[in-house]
Design a protein around this motif. Sequence first.
Motif, PDB file in Angstrom:
ATOM      1  N   GLU A 229       0.816  -1.212   0.000  1.00 19.14           N
ATOM      2  CA  GLU A 229       0.000   0.000   0.000  1.00 19.14           C
ATOM      3  C   GLU A 229       0.857   1.273   0.000  1.00 19.14           C
ATOM      4  O   GLU A 229       0.320   2.371  -0.096  1.00 19.14           O
ATOM      5  CB  GLU A 229      -0.929   0.013   1.214  1.00 19.14           C
ATOM      6  N   LEU A 230       2.174   1.097   0.112  1.00 25.52           N
ATOM      7  CA  LEU A 230       3.057   2.261   0.193  1.00 25.52           C
ATOM      8  C   LEU A 230       3.622   2.670  -1.165  1.00 25.52           C
ATOM      9  O   LEU A 230       4.241   3.726  -1.291  1.00 25.52           O
ATOM     10  CB  LEU A 230       4.216   1.976   1.153  1.00 25.52           C
ATOM     11  N   GLY A 231       3.424   1.841  -2.175  1.00 18.15           N
ATOM     12  CA  GLY A 231       3.940   2.154  -3.503  1.00 18.15           C
ATOM     13  C   GLY A 231       3.995   0.928  -4.373  1.00 18.15           C
ATOM     14  O   GLY A 231       3.499  -0.146  -4.011  1.00 18.15           O
ATOM     15  N   ASP A 232       4.586   1.062  -5.552  1.00 20.36           N
ATOM     16  CA  ASP A 232       4.738  -0.063  -6.474  1.00 20.36           C
ATOM     17  C   ASP A 232       5.980  -0.863  -6.093  1.00 20.36           C
ATOM     18  O   ASP A 232       7.072  -0.299  -5.918  1.00 20.36           O
ATOM     19  CB  ASP A 232       4.877   0.443  -7.917  1.00 20.36           C
ATOM     20  N   ILE A 233       5.823  -2.181  -5.997  1.00 17.98           N
ATOM     21  CA  ILE A 233       6.925  -3.057  -5.605  1.00 17.98           C
ATOM     22  C   ILE A 233       7.275  -3.969  -6.771  1.00 17.98           C
ATOM     23  O   ILE A 233       6.395  -4.607  -7.369  1.00 17.98           O
ATOM     24  CB  ILE A 233       6.564  -3.888  -4.353  1.00 17.98           C
ATOM     25  N   SER A 234       8.558  -4.027  -7.091  1.00 17.81           N
ATOM     26  CA  SER A 234       8.998  -4.883  -8.191  1.00 17.81           C
ATOM     27  C   SER A 234      10.305  -5.571  -7.823  1.00 17.81           C
ATOM     28  O   SER A 234      11.034  -5.119  -6.936  1.00 17.81           O
ATOM     29  CB  SER A 234       9.195  -4.061  -9.475  1.00 17.81           C
ATOM     30  N   SER A 235      10.586  -6.658  -8.516  1.00 14.79           N
ATOM     31  CA  SER A 235      11.859  -7.360  -8.345  1.00 14.79           C
ATOM     32  C   SER A 235      12.829  -6.887  -9.421  1.00 14.79           C
ATOM     33  O   SER A 235      12.457  -6.147 -10.335  1.00 14.79           O
ATOM     34  CB  SER A 235      11.658  -8.871  -8.448  1.00 14.79           C
ATOM     35  N   GLY A 236      14.073  -7.325  -9.331  1.00 12.86           N
ATOM     36  CA  GLY A 236      15.068  -6.962 -10.330  1.00 12.86           C
ATOM     37  C   GLY A 236      15.387  -8.122 -11.247  1.00 12.86           C
ATOM     38  O   GLY A 236      14.670  -9.124 -11.287  1.00 12.86           O
ATOM     39  N   LEU A 292      13.364   2.768  -2.991  1.00  9.98           N
ATOM     40  CA  LEU A 292      14.020   2.044  -1.904  1.00  9.98           C
ATOM     41  C   LEU A 292      14.368   0.648  -2.392  1.00  9.98           C
ATOM     42  O   LEU A 292      13.490  -0.116  -2.795  1.00  9.98           O
ATOM     43  CB  LEU A 292      13.109   1.960  -0.680  1.00  9.98           C
ATOM     44  N   LEU A 293      15.670   0.327  -2.378  1.00  8.52           N
ATOM     45  CA  LEU A 293      16.168  -0.960  -2.852  1.00  8.52           C
ATOM     46  C   LEU A 293      16.433  -1.843  -1.638  1.00  8.52           C
ATOM     47  O   LEU A 293      17.329  -1.555  -0.846  1.00  8.52           O
ATOM     48  CB  LEU A 293      17.460  -0.756  -3.660  1.00  8.52           C
ATOM     49  N   VAL A 294      15.671  -2.911  -1.504  1.00  9.79           N
ATOM     50  CA  VAL A 294      15.745  -3.759  -0.306  1.00  9.79           C
ATOM     51  C   VAL A 294      16.258  -5.147  -0.676  1.00  9.79           C
ATOM     52  O   VAL A 294      15.649  -5.838  -1.506  1.00  9.79           O
ATOM     53  CB  VAL A 294      14.364  -3.885   0.380  1.00  9.79           C
ATOM     54  N   CYS A 295      17.367  -5.559  -0.085  1.00  9.40           N
ATOM     55  CA  CYS A 295      17.880  -6.913  -0.320  1.00  9.40           C
ATOM     56  C   CYS A 295      16.925  -7.927   0.301  1.00  9.40           C
ATOM     57  O   CYS A 295      16.606  -7.841   1.478  1.00  9.40           O
ATOM     58  CB  CYS A 295      19.263  -7.091   0.307  1.00  9.40           C
ATOM     59  N   THR A 296      16.501  -8.893  -0.498  1.00 10.30           N
ATOM     60  CA  THR A 296      15.590  -9.920   0.012  1.00 10.30           C
ATOM     61  C   THR A 296      16.138 -11.323  -0.246  1.00 10.30           C
ATOM     62  O   THR A 296      15.407 -12.303  -0.205  1.00 10.30           O
ATOM     63  CB  THR A 296      14.200  -9.772  -0.651  1.00 10.30           C
ATOM     64  N   ARG A 297      17.435 -11.400  -0.512  1.00 14.10           N
ATOM     65  CA  ARG A 297      18.083 -12.694  -0.714  1.00 14.10           C
ATOM     66  C   ARG A 297      19.443 -12.654  -0.015  1.00 14.10           C
ATOM     67  O   ARG A 297      20.198 -11.715  -0.183  1.00 14.10           O
ATOM     68  CB  ARG A 297      18.259 -12.984  -2.205  1.00 14.10           C
ATOM     69  N   LYS A 317      13.767  -6.476  -3.660  1.00 12.89           N
ATOM     70  CA  LYS A 317      12.403  -6.010  -3.852  1.00 12.89           C
ATOM     71  C   LYS A 317      12.489  -4.502  -3.735  1.00 12.89           C
ATOM     72  O   LYS A 317      13.021  -3.966  -2.759  1.00 12.89           O
ATOM     73  CB  LYS A 317      11.448  -6.580  -2.800  1.00 12.89           C
ATOM     74  N   ASN A 318      11.984  -3.797  -4.740  1.00 12.67           N
ATOM     75  CA  ASN A 318      12.177  -2.355  -4.841  1.00 12.67           C
ATOM     76  C   ASN A 318      10.853  -1.617  -4.696  1.00 12.67           C
ATOM     77  O   ASN A 318       9.859  -1.965  -5.348  1.00 12.67           O
ATOM     78  CB  ASN A 318      12.826  -2.021  -6.185  1.00 12.67           C
TER      79      ASN A 318
END
Length: 421
Positions: A229-236, A292-297, A317-318
Amino acid sequence: MVPNKEIKKLTDLTSLITKGSTPTTYGYQFVDESKGEATFIGAYNCSFDGVAKMDTKKWITSEANEMLKRSKLAYEDSVLCIVGNTIGSSFMVEQSILPANINQNVALIRPVKEKVFPPYLKYAIRSPFVQWQVIQEASTQAQPSLSLKQVGDFKIFSPPLPEQRKIAKILSTWDKAISTTERLIDNSKQQKKALMQQLLTGAHTQRKRLLDDSGKPFEGEWEEKRLSELGDISSGGTPSTKQPEYWDGDINWVTPTDITKQDSIYIESTARLVSLDGIKNSSAKLLPKGTLLVCTRATIGEMAIASHEMSTNQGFKNIVPNENTNIEFVYYLLNFYKHKLISKASGSTFLELSKSAFEGLHFHIPKFQEQQKISAVLLNADQETVLLEQQLADLKQEKKALMQQLLTGKRRVKVDDEAVA
């Protein structure tokens, strides 16, 4: 030109140079502080800035201490030099760490005080002149280490005792400034941690509320929201390495290593670049400034905010924020709740946080204006730490340059006043 008579070997200035040893595990043991008789000093207690790192302590029993103390006891004003592992680092034994024994990676150097001032000897061993000798001698070994003979053969600049005392006094002043700055950095980090605890957690009745633009405390409940709900989330993604034209372009391509290497909240550059064609022909995406670039691995929860257009690999997940979201607030929020991200990860080979699990994480979020105020306070706290860390780096560099001058005789001191000749 330094007179030859002022260049002396350590053996000419000391009464004893000896190594320590480790007590056998049969019958003797390491124990906790409450039961220990003596601290047990190793390479883990010594740093290249000459400070004893006593936050990492080992203690030995009274029986082990008695077994070793015949020749391995460290005495006050002796200098300890590391001869195994982090070779060449040193510090002076002070009363606060006694009684103490040393292990086989440590050489104890007992100065003759009529010839060398102990604090000066501590600095001299850490001087660039001696450290160059350390490198030369260590390079002759398959496993970097120093023999007692090699230590004894080290040459140092040995001016008259009054000059030694003045040099040690000058350098100790820099040490105090460095130590004070390090404490300020620790305090700054602790204060920020306390601020995050106050501003980001707790029930609304306990949470610290900042003042709005009219000078009144913010009011109203924080709304529970999912990250989606805070924005669009996408993977790289990763462009094909078989296509050279996809690489070495002008678009920064972020990997987890790029994130973990940096200290700033914002990421400016990356080790590798990709081309626009590489992004168009892969699952990678061109992300706008402020994502915001978040490491998820693997290194889950490490993150940074893009300072300009970038792309990431599939380990992220960005979040591209919407108009109701302050991305710096989300950065601090997710940093504080990093454990929550890790707890939702899964995987047998390495942990990974799936896109659906990431999007489903929920947090209590204030209105946009309060988000802005909170992030501004925390950004200021970060900036204070950054400035202090820069001051610390400058102090260390200036001290290093001073050691190069004073401990080689290139720059002489006047003993009758504080001036440097």
